[in-house]
Design a protein around this motif. Sequence first.
Motif, PDB file in Angstrom:
ATOM      1  N   ARG A   1      36.239  29.784  44.932  1.00 16.83           N
ATOM      2  CA  ARG A   1      37.233  30.724  44.403  1.00 16.83           C
ATOM      3  C   ARG A   1      37.362  30.575  42.912  1.00 16.83           C
ATOM      4  NH1 ARG A   1      41.944  31.139  49.007  1.00 16.83           N
ATOM      5  NH2 ARG A   1      41.480  33.326  49.470  1.00 16.83           N
TER       6      ARG A   1
ATOM      7  N   ASN B   1      36.732  42.431  46.290  1.00 16.52           N
ATOM      8  CA  ASN B   1      37.029  42.269  44.860  1.00 16.52           C
ATOM      9  C   ASN B   1      38.191  41.323  44.599  1.00 16.52           C
ATOM     10  OD1 ASN B   1      35.000  43.995  43.821  1.00 16.52           O
ATOM     11  ND2 ASN B   1      36.198  45.730  44.591  1.00 16.52           N
TER      12      ASN B   1
ATOM     13  N   SER C   1      39.550  36.992  44.825  1.00 19.23           N
ATOM     14  CA  SER C   1      39.220  35.749  44.142  1.00 19.23           C
ATOM     15  C   SER C   1      38.177  34.936  44.910  1.00 19.23           C
ATOM     16  CB  SER C   1      40.489  34.917  43.966  1.00 19.23           C
ATOM     17  OG  SER C   1      41.058  34.619  45.230  1.00 19.23           O
ATOM     18  N   ARG C   2      37.901  35.347  46.147  1.00 21.07           N
ATOM     19  CA  ARG C   2      36.877  34.637  46.917  1.00 21.07           C
ATOM     20  C   ARG C   2      35.487  34.989  46.395  1.00 21.07           C
ATOM     21  NH1 ARG C   2      37.200  30.524  49.716  1.00 21.07           N
ATOM     22  NH2 ARG C   2      38.752  31.332  51.177  1.00 21.07           N
ATOM     23  N   ILE C   3      34.671  33.971  46.172  1.00 14.16           N
ATOM     24  CA  ILE C   3      33.281  34.167  45.749  1.00 14.16           C
ATOM     25  C   ILE C   3      32.359  33.662  46.857  1.00 14.16           C
ATOM     26  CG2 ILE C   3      31.504  33.405  44.104  1.00 14.16           C
ATOM     27  CD1 ILE C   3      33.835  33.058  42.055  1.00 14.16           C
TER      28      ILE C   3
ATOM     29  N   THR D   1      38.214  35.498  55.023  1.00 10.43           N
ATOM     30  CA  THR D   1      36.888  35.909  54.554  1.00 10.43           C
ATOM     31  C   THR D   1      35.960  35.900  55.761  1.00 10.43           C
ATOM     32  OG1 THR D   1      37.256  34.951  52.366  1.00 10.43           O
ATOM     33  CG2 THR D   1      34.969  35.353  53.029  1.00 10.43           C
TER      34      THR D   1
ATOM     35  N   GLY E   1      39.371  35.440  39.858  1.00 15.52           N
ATOM     36  CA  GLY E   1      38.994  36.844  39.974  1.00 15.52           C
ATOM     37  C   GLY E   1      38.376  37.417  38.719  1.00 15.52           C
TER      38      GLY E   1
ATOM     39  N   SER F   1      30.177  41.797  51.678  1.00 13.43           N
ATOM     40  CA  SER F   1      31.327  42.308  50.917  1.00 13.43           C
ATOM     41  C   SER F   1      32.364  43.011  51.780  1.00 13.43           C
ATOM     42  CB  SER F   1      30.836  43.259  49.819  1.00 13.43           C
ATOM     43  OG  SER F   1      30.086  42.538  48.867  1.00 13.43           O
TER      44      SER F   1
ATOM     45  N   ARG G   1      31.705  39.227  46.051  1.00 16.24           N
ATOM     46  CA  ARG G   1      33.146  39.037  45.876  1.00 16.24           C
ATOM     47  C   ARG G   1      33.814  39.991  46.863  1.00 16.24           C
ATOM     48  NH1 ARG G   1      36.224  36.815  41.848  1.00 16.24           N
ATOM     49  NH2 ARG G   1      34.715  36.653  40.169  1.00 16.24           N
TER      50      ARG G   1
END
Lengths: 342, 342, 342, 342
Positions: free
Chosen positions: C248, C298, C300-302, B229, C251, B206, C295
């Motif tokens: 993504r 926080n 939109s990337r997962i 990322t 969010g 994270s 995330r």
Amino acid sequence: MKKIGIVGATGYTGVELLRLLAMHPGVEVSFVTSRSNAGTRVDAMFPNLRGHCDCEFSDPGDDALGDCDLVFFATPNGIAMNHTPELLKSGVKVIDLAADFRIKDVDVWSQWYGMTHACPELLETAVYGLPEMYRDEIRGAQLVANPGCYPTAVTLGLLPLVESGKIDLENLIADTKSGISGAGRQGKLPNILSEAGESFKAYATSGHRHQPEIAQNLALVAGSDVDLTFSPHLLPIIRGIHATIYTRDDGSLDLQTMFEERYKDEYFVDVLPAGSQPETRSVKGSNMCRIAMHRPGNGSRIVVLSVIDNLVKGAAGQAVQNMNLMLGFEENEALRHPAMLP
Amino acid sequence: MKKIGIVGATGYTGVELLRLLAMHPGVEVSFVTSRSNAGTRVDAMFPNLRGHCDCEFSDPGDDALGDCDLVFFATPNGIAMNHTPELLKSGVKVIDLAADFRIKDVDVWSQWYGMTHACPELLETAVYGLPEMYRDEIRGAQLVANPGCYPTAVTLGLLPLVESGKIDLENLIADTKSGISGAGRQGKLPNILSEAGESFKAYATSGHRHQPEIAQNLALVAGSDVDLTFSPHLLPIIRGIHATIYTRDDGSLDLQTMFEERYKDEYFVDVLPAGSQPETRSVKGSNMCRIAMHRPGNGSRIVVLSVIDNLVKGAAGQAVQNMNLMLGFEENEALRHPAMLP
Amino acid sequence: MKKIGIVGATGYTGVELLRLLAMHPGVEVSFVTSRSNAGTRVDAMFPNLRGHCDCEFSDPGDDALGDCDLVFFATPNGIAMNHTPELLKSGVKVIDLAADFRIKDVDVWSQWYGMTHACPELLETAVYGLPEMYRDEIRGAQLVANPGCYPTAVTLGLLPLVESGKIDLENLIADTKSGISGAGRQGKLPNILSEAGESFKAYATSGHRHQPEIAQNLALVAGSDVDLTFSPHLLPIIRGIHATIYTRDDGSLDLQTMFEERYKDEYFVDVLPAGSQPETRSVKGSNMCRIAMHRPGNGSRIVVLSVIDNLVKGAAGQAVQNMNLMLGFEENEALRHPAMLP
Amino acid sequence: MKKIGIVGATGYTGVELLRLLAMHPGVEVSFVTSRSNAGTRVDAMFPNLRGHCDCEFSDPGDDALGDCDLVFFATPNGIAMNHTPELLKSGVKVIDLAADFRIKDVDVWSQWYGMTHACPELLETAVYGLPEMYRDEIRGAQLVANPGCYPTAVTLGLLPLVESGKIDLENLIADTKSGISGAGRQGKLPNILSEAGESFKAYATSGHRHQPEIAQNLALVAGSDVDLTFSPHLLPIIRGIHATIYTRDDGSLDLQTMFEERYKDEYFVDVLPAGSQPETRSVKGSNMCRIAMHRPGNGSRIVVLSVIDNLVKGAAGQAVQNMNLMLGFEENEALRHPAMLP
């Protein structure tokens, strides 16, 4: 359903006990204690137990241990001896996975472990928990001293030879190698992967606590003292002990027949075919001890190779084997699964 | 003979500095400091240096550092910033292997490192020690911020692409994997072989301190912010970083030519033949970064693979490379030896 | 007692099947075939099975397979398809652990596997053996295509997200890392410890056979094609797969709730607490898949982290799970034991 | 600039020779031969050499070896003996890293190596390349038999003791452990990471080729035969040999002084402080042998611990040391770098 307590379950013997007992149909783990982790979920520390252990570490001060049928001490040396007398009085059976009750001579014990013994009167009644030597005594025992990891591998490798009365007891060498889980679940510098990985070394070459334990085992069988050089080494693997044992006879012993005969009824001792060399991975996760014997150049030198998983037959597995005997279960209950290979 | 001091040489970057400097004909290590180990022989802690380092750790309080030509700080974050202003005043050049001078924005730095900066006025003049980006500035620098290990591998892997102005800066992913020596020479439980061996995991998914450092490097080249990322993982090996970097273009970039052209004069960046996959072991012990580029299915997705030895090009080797530039030596002095394979 | 045959049990999926089936109370292994090792005792090749498998490898030509209730093919790709039609005609159920029946489009299959398919007519009726997607179909199946190791880890990690219909299907990346047992039990140079140990590398970056398998799984759920970059790497460990999956959304997805809800009735999928990072060792030897979602920042990337033991949930364990469904046993029979840690 | 040829450089001793010679200012490698890889770039096989070895493997049939000053044979046993007589006639010096010229008794050689010797007349003139025993002879030698890896570690560990004339020569045991690079760069099943990793075993317990080599070394010093039990084991690491050597005296030898005195002028033998236990990693990549002596319980048992890097002091490094002596370079040229730790 027998009620089981585990004191000090935050180390590797503790988590291994929990793994094995999770496969046991006749027991339930009632208490898992840890002073410093009281309130923490056990499976938060050991994620392999998620779904298998729905409980928290509790404070060992709890009187609740008195309600157990049997309590395992998976604690450092010197803890079990402070709690065992009271538990025995309450009728609770005790298995100590540490060394508090392994050495019969309290002076020898104090010398190697650096402590005064809290209950020397129990040393005589404690049974040494090597079922291949003391099965009947273990069945009736209230207090079992679970053997050390090295002593298990070395004693099983020498037992038939010493029993034969035909080897040179003045010339025993055990060159042993252990995976690093034997050093415990502790954040010590020498144990980190960057220090212990991709390397190999001896340690305690001049003297190790397991030497008097093995020597005691052998002397009791031989009826006389033995001269044993015990030389441990650290392997860059997690689980496994390999003992290479050197002795001599007059060249006449039929090693293969002797070992097969001695261990033919032992579920957990596997004498390999002649010429074999056991790998530690062949016992990984299982309670087996695998043994092979060699006679280089067909001379008088004898070399015995003996492997165990230090956390199973060398600790938690043997403890469960002892529990099974003490509580009347099948001796191999929860211990019948094959080793994991590769 | 230039006089060199090393502050805090009890970690892995410290011993690696000593290993590399032992092969350097133009410098002598005058001081190796460690508060907690003052008086201990350096080669008693690091036996690989026996015969190469005839000195003891001294107390860092010693004023003697002021006599050095250059001082390396191989200390935890937050130490160098307290000593650097005075050393610079004495005319001593400084290379900090920690993070004190890497981030230009002091607020960002404080947020990620959880400290107030002791000398924010030096952040502007400190030069970021990635010679492939800032060689000329490093030559004239008094203070060099040696890059982080991950930032070195990732920045070198993305530099030609960002410079091209043709990739999607909103869609950068660096999936990175590091050997455990990156976690330092410290007896922490998660780093012991029994915990970290035979396993693999992500960490800091994270958010990780090296993300803003890489983003800063790329933004300075791109002239605009980037969306990166950064996802690190822990490898059960001692040395080595592997970065797998994902981005996109419109499918038109000639990756092989672009990278070979960009790095053709760089001794320490090796663009592999098309279709290659660099192994971390191919750079073990050396200051090289090896890079290969892929375009799966010949589409718009670009995958860059970049490997370094985290202790060499990712730390001590790059620091020596910077020292060579700052003191007027050949840039690759003491760094020309091949990697060790196997 | 159901009669089971295993074809080609000299590889790691074979020995793992034998390990797991040894713990199964409802089946007996009637035939273990291997053309090149006919006549050899199985436990001479796999000493962990000593005491658990009192049989020899037989010649696969044997008609005896027709007497089995179910046959596992633990063979290389392209073998099962030659024997399956006849076995199905004899009423024998078949589970292929290789890839012969995984891909529905025979042209895609031939392109990636370089062979003409021997029985394309079975591709439609074969059931893809991922119980978490196709449990009911597996229960009634005569022929099950056991999923690939990577596809199991990646599909389970993406399933809830794709089912939600809210992620960007044009931007899926699976950066996967596998232990070397996935490369099989073969004496190939790149797999020896001196080459693969203490190192890390990517392979098949430009294209790997598991990419179309995963893409097929996801497209069937999504109802449309997906753009998936699949990038495998080789870990210097024996067992374990770790998938780091990037996608993504806008969010808004509540990842934790969504995954917990999706898998709440799945015994073998363990959604970890928020913020977790699963270690491969937490599933070693067990049939579990452990998953965590992140995330970063926080945004939109997962990032989804998913781990399995490649030989268990990624091969033999999932095959036993499928067998249990097909033969009417409890789905987790012989698969309830905890993972081995450390 | 001396011209060097290497025959058979596709194994680990070959690549290690190339790594070390790349750091040598006085030689150039003129020919690197490999029949099966002729035409392949050397650095395509060994990427660590990219930038250090701009040449291809050539066919060993090439007459060009005759132009070399010295040729290394890094070939399997039985190759060098077929080419050495002609090379010597051409005035080319030869170092064989295999076993063709190590054993003086041709019958013993044939028995252990299973071949007829091609040039037994050279066995007498060949010099055994252990500089710590035969430095002067090596300086003048045309043909040097480079010692085996185990014999180097064990002989150096026993030399001062045997020279003292005060130990029990009928009771020598060498329990040795080697990293797997000693098994060569070959795709054999037992060497793959899945088989050899996370495990430990003995091999050749009943007899190994290095036993007669060590026994010959010791007998030449003792002036009489010795009874040596030699018992090798396989370590799951890449580089490193650890020998644990057991013998006995009458309890009177001052081990520390004796060893320090014997090796005080030896650059590559490091006698550690009393009580030490050398780690194999302390010599990784270097030509050092580190030794420590113990006397458990202050009795008559002596335990010597000796470590080397099997590819350096145990093979390529010692070969370069011998080359330096034969060609008049400083003995430690290209061998002065510290070991790599961690």
